[in-house]
Each structure stands twice: as C-alpha cells, then as structure tokens.
Design a protein around this motif. Structure first.
Motif, PDB file in Angstrom:
ATOM      1  N   ARG A 163       0.843  -1.200   0.000  1.00 54.06           N
ATOM      2  CA  ARG A 163       0.000   0.000   0.000  1.00 54.06           C
ATOM      3  C   ARG A 163       0.874   1.244   0.000  1.00 54.06           C
ATOM      4  NH1 ARG A 163      -5.491  -0.023  -0.679  1.00 54.06           N
ATOM      5  NH2 ARG A 163      -5.807   1.577   0.854  1.00 54.06           N
TER       6      ARG A 163
ATOM      7  N   LEU B  25     -15.673  -8.892  -5.462  1.00 56.71           N
ATOM      8  CA  LEU B  25     -15.530 -10.343  -5.555  1.00 56.71           C
ATOM      9  C   LEU B  25     -15.340 -10.970  -4.176  1.00 56.71           C
ATOM     10  CD1 LEU B  25     -13.295 -10.710  -8.729  1.00 56.71           C
ATOM     11  CD2 LEU B  25     -15.713 -11.278  -8.486  1.00 56.71           C
ATOM     12  N   SER B  26     -14.622 -10.297  -3.307  1.00 57.62           N
ATOM     13  CA  SER B  26     -14.437 -10.807  -1.949  1.00 57.62           C
ATOM     14  C   SER B  26     -15.754 -10.852  -1.190  1.00 57.62           C
ATOM     15  CB  SER B  26     -13.443  -9.930  -1.187  1.00 57.62           C
ATOM     16  OG  SER B  26     -12.172 -10.005  -1.776  1.00 57.62           O
TER      17      SER B  26
ATOM     18  N   VAL C 285     -13.197  -3.920  -7.846  1.00 55.36           N
ATOM     19  CA  VAL C 285     -13.620  -5.225  -8.375  1.00 55.36           C
ATOM     20  C   VAL C 285     -13.186  -6.330  -7.410  1.00 55.36           C
ATOM     21  CG1 VAL C 285     -13.358  -6.858 -10.280  1.00 55.36           C
ATOM     22  CG2 VAL C 285     -13.567  -4.416 -10.760  1.00 55.36           C
ATOM     23  N   GLY C 286     -11.978  -6.235  -6.898  1.00 52.91           N
ATOM     24  CA  GLY C 286     -11.507  -7.228  -5.926  1.00 52.91           C
ATOM     25  C   GLY C 286     -12.338  -7.213  -4.662  1.00 52.91           C
ATOM     26  N   ALA C 287     -12.718  -6.026  -4.220  1.00 51.96           N
ATOM     27  CA  ALA C 287     -13.562  -5.926  -3.026  1.00 51.96           C
ATOM     28  C   ALA C 287     -14.934  -6.541  -3.278  1.00 51.96           C
ATOM     29  CB  ALA C 287     -13.703  -4.468  -2.614  1.00 51.96           C
TER      30      ALA C 287
ATOM     31  N   TRP D  36     -17.808 -13.706  -2.630  1.00 52.16           N
ATOM     32  CA  TRP D  36     -17.261 -14.982  -2.177  1.00 52.16           C
ATOM     33  C   TRP D  36     -17.694 -15.271  -0.732  1.00 52.16           C
ATOM     34  CZ3 TRP D  36     -13.750 -16.100   1.738  1.00 52.16           C
ATOM     35  CH2 TRP D  36     -13.212 -17.386   1.719  1.00 52.16           C
TER      36      TRP D  36
ATOM     37  N   HIS E 264      -7.934   1.618  -3.744  1.00 48.32           N
ATOM     38  CA  HIS E 264      -8.302   0.231  -3.499  1.00 48.32           C
ATOM     39  C   HIS E 264      -9.020  -0.324  -4.727  1.00 48.32           C
ATOM     40  CE1 HIS E 264      -9.248  -3.249  -1.115  1.00 48.32           C
ATOM     41  NE2 HIS E 264     -10.529  -3.122  -1.377  1.00 48.32           N
ATOM     42  N   ASP E 265      -8.831  -1.599  -5.010  1.00 46.76           N
ATOM     43  CA  ASP E 265      -9.436  -2.250  -6.173  1.00 46.76           C
ATOM     44  C   ASP E 265     -10.908  -2.544  -5.888  1.00 46.76           C
ATOM     45  OD1 ASP E 265      -9.925  -3.653  -8.486  1.00 46.76           O
ATOM     46  OD2 ASP E 265      -8.978  -5.498  -7.769  1.00 46.76           O
TER      47      ASP E 265
END
Length: 64
Positions: A7, A20-21, A16-18, A24, A13-14
């Motif tokens: 960082r 997807l998390s 898309v990653g957040a 999930w 912050h991403d």
C-alpha cells in the motif's frame, strides 16, 4: 511510520476485488446456512423420515 509494501499513500483500493471478496464471503455464508438447515431438518425428531426409519423392519431379501 512505515507503510506496508503493498500500500502506497494515495493508491486506490481495487473495487472489483472488493466486490468479488464480498460475493465470495456471502456465497459461503449462504452455503453454510443451507447445509445447517438441511442437517437440522434431517435429524429433527419431528422429521417423518426419521421415525419411519427407526420403526421399520430391516430390509430382507425375498425367499427364492
């Protein structure tokens, strides 16, 4: 203070990653809840299948 190597100040912050998390984690929570409901339904004493299985005679092969 020393920042973590991944960082950097001002780094975004991403999103898309957040997302997807979150998906999930939510999916796993739903699966665990459904498995819990299924297990509870199968072992609950009011379940008609459990009573039938407990009082039924064992399977026997028919005499030939």
């Amino acid at each position: 203070m020393h920042e973590s190597p991944g960082r950097h100040p001002g780094k975004h912050h991403d999103p898309v990653g957040a997302a997807l998390s979150i998906a999930w984690a939510l999916g796993h929570a739903i699966v665990i809840a459904l498995l819990g409901v299924t297990v509870h339904d199968q072992v609950h004493p009011d379940h008609p299948g459990a009573e039938r299985a407990a009082t039924a005679a064992p399977d026997r092969e028919s005499p030939a």
